[in-house]
Design an enzyme around this catalytic site. Structure first.
Site, PDB file in Angstrom:
ATOM      1  N   HIS A 157      47.348  48.054  51.173  1.00  0.00           N
ATOM      2  CA  HIS A 157      46.579  46.830  51.398  1.00  0.00           C
ATOM      3  C   HIS A 157      47.445  45.607  51.134  1.00  0.00           C
ATOM      4  CE1 HIS A 157      45.914  47.637  47.033  1.00  0.00           C
ATOM      5  NE2 HIS A 157      46.246  46.353  46.984  1.00  0.00           N
TER       6      HIS A 157
HETATM    7  C1  T46 Z   1      47.262  46.086  43.936  1.00  0.00           C
HETATM    8  C2  T46 Z   1      47.916  47.327  43.469  1.00  0.00           C
HETATM    9  C3  T46 Z   1      49.285  47.101  42.894  1.00  0.00           C
HETATM   10  C4  T46 Z   1      38.360  47.146  39.960  1.00  0.00           C
HETATM   11  O1  T46 Z   1      37.131  47.351  39.851  1.00  0.00           O
HETATM   12  N1  T46 Z   1      38.937  46.097  39.292  1.00  0.00           N
HETATM   13  C5  T46 Z   1      40.270  45.827  39.377  1.00  0.00           C
HETATM   14  O2  T46 Z   1      40.755  44.866  38.760  1.00  0.00           O
HETATM   15  C6  T46 Z   1      41.089  46.684  40.212  1.00  0.00           C
HETATM   16  C7  T46 Z   1      42.574  46.407  40.366  1.00  0.00           C
HETATM   17  C8  T46 Z   1      40.492  47.726  40.869  1.00  0.00           C
HETATM   18  N2  T46 Z   1      39.152  47.960  40.729  1.00  0.00           N
HETATM   19  C9  T46 Z   1      38.564  49.122  41.398  1.00  0.00           C
HETATM   20  C10 T46 Z   1      38.488  49.045  42.912  1.00  0.00           C
HETATM   21  C11 T46 Z   1      38.590  50.502  43.338  1.00  0.00           C
HETATM   22  O3  T46 Z   1      37.300  51.077  43.330  1.00  0.00           O
HETATM   23  O4  T46 Z   1      39.389  50.273  41.112  1.00  0.00           O
HETATM   24  C12 T46 Z   1      39.409  51.159  42.218  1.00  0.00           C
HETATM   25  C13 T46 Z   1      40.832  51.491  42.615  1.00  0.00           C
HETATM   26  O5  T46 Z   1      41.435  50.307  43.186  1.00  0.00           O
HETATM   27  P1  T46 Z   1      42.485  50.375  44.407  1.00  0.00           P
HETATM   28  O6  T46 Z   1      42.181  51.526  45.268  1.00  0.00           O
HETATM   29  O7  T46 Z   1      42.544  49.016  45.022  1.00  0.00           O
HETATM   30  O8  T46 Z   1      43.849  50.682  43.597  1.00  0.00           O
HETATM   31  P2  T46 Z   1      45.350  50.605  44.135  1.00  0.00           P
HETATM   32  O9  T46 Z   1      46.188  51.294  43.127  1.00  0.00           O
HETATM   33  O10 T46 Z   1      45.454  51.047  45.551  1.00  0.00           O
HETATM   34  O11 T46 Z   1      45.693  49.027  44.132  1.00  0.00           O
HETATM   35  C14 T46 Z   1      45.768  48.327  42.910  1.00  0.00           C
HETATM   36  C15 T46 Z   1      45.071  46.970  43.032  1.00  0.00           C
HETATM   37  O12 T46 Z   1      43.720  47.171  43.468  1.00  0.00           O
HETATM   38  C16 T46 Z   1      45.775  46.047  44.005  1.00  0.00           C
HETATM   39  O13 T46 Z   1      45.289  44.730  43.842  1.00  0.00           O
HETATM   40  O14 T46 Z   1      47.929  45.169  44.395  1.00  0.00           O
HETATM   41  O15 T46 Z   1      47.131  48.107  42.540  1.00  0.00           O
END
Ligand code: T46
Length: 138
Positions: free
Chosen positions: A50
């Protein structure tokens, strides 16, 4: 690459170990509103896929190592984050993928905004459309 760069933090080391301080708005180029960390990532897993529209973040491998692919429609780069005294700044409209997490690694992330799902662009075609306009304007 546009909107991404490495930051070197201080490292106070002696026989008792290493200490790295990070001060809001001094060592980090924004006010930190949120901190999260990613741990226990299994081998072969790739995360991210993303971009953010406005969010700025600094990624730090405080333990172990992790590879970060950053790209925009015109260029891409792979950074091996493997030091707790190094941070990777990622600004708006940069696609990112994180992979090759070493066993026991901890990826700490400092963020400029509270969590807001509407700031995410998770579809690569949407990202290409929006980012083409973004990079033409800057
Ligand atoms: C990024 C990379 C480096 C929350 O509820 N609060 C938060 O602050 C974050 C970061 C995530 N979430 C929830 C949203 C999803 O349901 O945690 C779950 C996993 O998030 P995501 O699939 O977006 O995780 P990554 O590892 O793909 O991405 C994360 C960050 O979301 C993103 O901003 O830049 O780490």
């Amino acid at each position: 690459m546009e909107n991404t760069y490495l930051i070197e933090f201080k490292d106070f080391s002696n026989q008792e170990g290493h200490l790295t301080p990070i001060e809001n708005c001094r060592d980090i180029p924004f006010e930190i509103k949120r901190i999260y960390y990613i741990t226990k990532v299994k081998p072969g897993i790739r995360r991210g896929f993303h971009s953010h529209r406005k969010l700025c973040q600094v990624l730090i491998a405080v333990h172990g190592s992790v590879k970060i692919l950053v790209k925009n429609p015109f260029e891409e780069q792979i950074i091996n984050l493997a030091s707790p005294i190094q941070g990777l700044f990622i600004g708006p409209m940069v696609w990112r993928e994180m992979y090759d997490f070493s066993e026991g690694s901890v990826l700490l992330v400092l963020a400029s905004e509270y969590y807001d799902e509407s700031d995410y662009i998770r579809d690569y075609e949407c990202y290409t459309r929006e980012s083409n306009e973004f990079y033409l304007e800057i």
